[in-house]
Write a protein that holds these residues in place. Sequence first.
Motif, mmCIF file in Angstrom:
data_model
loop_
_atom_site.group_PDB
_atom_site.id
_atom_site.type_symbol
_atom_site.label_atom_id
_atom_site.label_comp_id
_atom_site.label_asym_id
_atom_site.label_seq_id
_atom_site.Cartn_x
_atom_site.Cartn_y
_atom_site.Cartn_z
ATOM 1 N N LEU A 1 53.972 43.166 15.585
ATOM 2 C CA LEU A 1 52.688 42.673 15.753
ATOM 3 C C LEU A 1 51.945 41.737 15.262
ATOM 4 O O LEU A 1 52.059 41.472 14.543
ATOM 5 C CB LEU A 1 51.281 43.708 16.388
ATOM 6 C CG LEU A 1 51.486 45.326 17.241
ATOM 7 C CD1 LEU A 1 52.730 45.584 17.086
ATOM 8 C CD2 LEU A 1 50.336 45.684 17.077
ATOM 9 N N PRO A 2 51.662 40.837 16.344
ATOM 10 C CA PRO A 2 50.396 40.028 15.240
ATOM 11 C C PRO A 2 49.903 40.619 14.450
ATOM 12 O O PRO A 2 49.169 41.651 13.925
ATOM 13 C CB PRO A 2 49.562 39.232 16.857
ATOM 14 C CG PRO A 2 49.901 39.574 18.123
ATOM 15 C CD PRO A 2 51.201 41.436 17.958
ATOM 16 N N VAL B 1 53.026 52.667 17.117
ATOM 17 C CA VAL B 1 53.545 52.050 15.864
ATOM 18 C C VAL B 1 53.914 52.275 15.108
ATOM 19 O O VAL B 1 52.903 53.424 14.829
ATOM 20 C CB VAL B 1 52.286 50.543 15.971
ATOM 21 C CG1 VAL B 1 51.801 49.730 17.270
ATOM 22 C CG2 VAL B 1 50.669 51.263 15.476
ATOM 23 N N VAL B 2 54.338 52.068 13.513
ATOM 24 C CA VAL B 2 54.395 52.009 12.164
ATOM 25 C C VAL B 2 53.655 51.028 11.631
ATOM 26 O O VAL B 2 53.860 49.672 11.657
ATOM 27 C CB VAL B 2 55.687 52.449 12.541
ATOM 28 C CG1 VAL B 2 56.429 51.693 12.811
ATOM 29 C CG2 VAL B 2 55.866 53.543 10.628
ATOM 30 N N SER C 1 54.242 44.570 4.749
ATOM 31 C CA SER C 1 55.094 44.442 6.033
ATOM 32 C C SER C 1 54.311 43.822 6.932
ATOM 33 O O SER C 1 54.363 43.214 7.529
ATOM 34 C CB SER C 1 56.352 44.563 6.023
ATOM 35 O OG SER C 1 56.765 44.130 7.026
ATOM 36 N N GLY C 2 53.805 44.685 7.764
ATOM 37 C CA GLY C 2 52.579 44.709 8.741
ATOM 38 C C GLY C 2 52.508 45.930 9.845
ATOM 39 O O GLY C 2 53.462 46.733 9.017
ATOM 40 N N VAL C 3 52.354 45.994 10.598
ATOM 41 C CA VAL C 3 52.584 47.162 11.878
ATOM 42 C C VAL C 3 53.657 46.665 12.898
ATOM 43 O O VAL C 3 53.861 45.623 13.550
ATOM 44 C CB VAL C 3 50.910 46.394 12.266
ATOM 45 C CG1 VAL C 3 50.874 48.181 13.494
ATOM 46 C CG2 VAL C 3 49.987 47.170 11.630
ATOM 47 N N TYR C 4 54.613 47.395 12.914
ATOM 48 C CA TYR C 4 55.105 47.458 13.816
ATOM 49 C C TYR C 4 55.127 48.020 15.284
ATOM 50 O O TYR C 4 55.057 49.371 15.139
ATOM 51 C CB TYR C 4 57.050 47.924 13.145
ATOM 52 C CG TYR C 4 57.035 46.604 12.520
ATOM 53 C CD1 TYR C 4 58.307 44.903 12.983
ATOM 54 C CD2 TYR C 4 56.498 46.123 11.477
ATOM 55 C CE1 TYR C 4 58.186 44.062 11.758
ATOM 56 C CE2 TYR C 4 57.098 46.148 9.941
ATOM 57 C CZ TYR C 4 57.712 44.417 10.456
ATOM 58 O OH TYR C 4 57.951 44.189 9.711
#
Length: 288
Positions: A39-40, A69-70, A75-78
């Motif tokens: 995700l952004p 999402v996870v 790293s961020g949200v995917y």
Amino acid sequence: MSFSPEPLDPDDDRPPYEQVARSLSAAIRTRKLAPGEKLPSHKTLTEMYGFARATIQRALRDLEDEGLVVSRKGSGVYVRNRTERPAGLRPYVEQAFSSQHVSIDFAGFSSETLHGALQEPLDKIRIGRLSPSTINIRILVPDMSVPQAAPVRKADCADDPRLRERMHDIMVGYTRSISDAISELSHLGLVAESNVSVRVHSGTQFFKMYIINEQDVFFGYYPIRPNKVVAQGEVVEIYDLVGKDATLFHHSTNDGESSGGAQQVEQARMWFDSVWNTIGRDFNADGR
């Protein structure tokens, strides 16, 4: 990042975090954000939606709780891969009502979960936030006037007409409520055309299935478990079909024409139509 969210409804009175969460979940369901895609960033989402960082964080937590999402530290949200966790039914039902033509086919035991999932989108139609032109719902349930494999008495696994009468009344209550609510929308001029049809069949329903706008299918099994119910004033120990919290697995044509998901949707539609058009019998909620 190519993702661009749909504009939010300025008349939406839900909290900002819910609006953001619904927008992102719709993007995930329609594959604008694909499985495994990042995700952004929080900063970018803040700029996209025009809400504070805390609002974005709350929306992402809700999406994580929903299993869409996870978050990966550092790293961020995917977007979750479909195989990691089943998705919820309600957001897909609500999204379906954003279409001009809404169709939902349900096969199951009582339509209780369908009844619950319809409440929010129907409320939004009443206040003008959703405006489909047509709604068509088909409900396929077992005929409780004949003996079933379940529910049965726990002591001897025998059929008990009182249990079937109880389940019949529950089914009638939910299907009648769905039918009345949809009919009301037509009578008020909020939907141009609507129809709710109910058919019964003589087999025991060991699974539940939803086909939404012929594009998404949710499928789950009813486990059989001991239960105590009151039937005609008497407490009866039974083996019951338990489906309210059953895990639902999602398949979609958005996965691609040759994908397993698309084939599952095709087969689900084929199965439903085959039962509906052969051994299914019209049922009037005001009688048997």
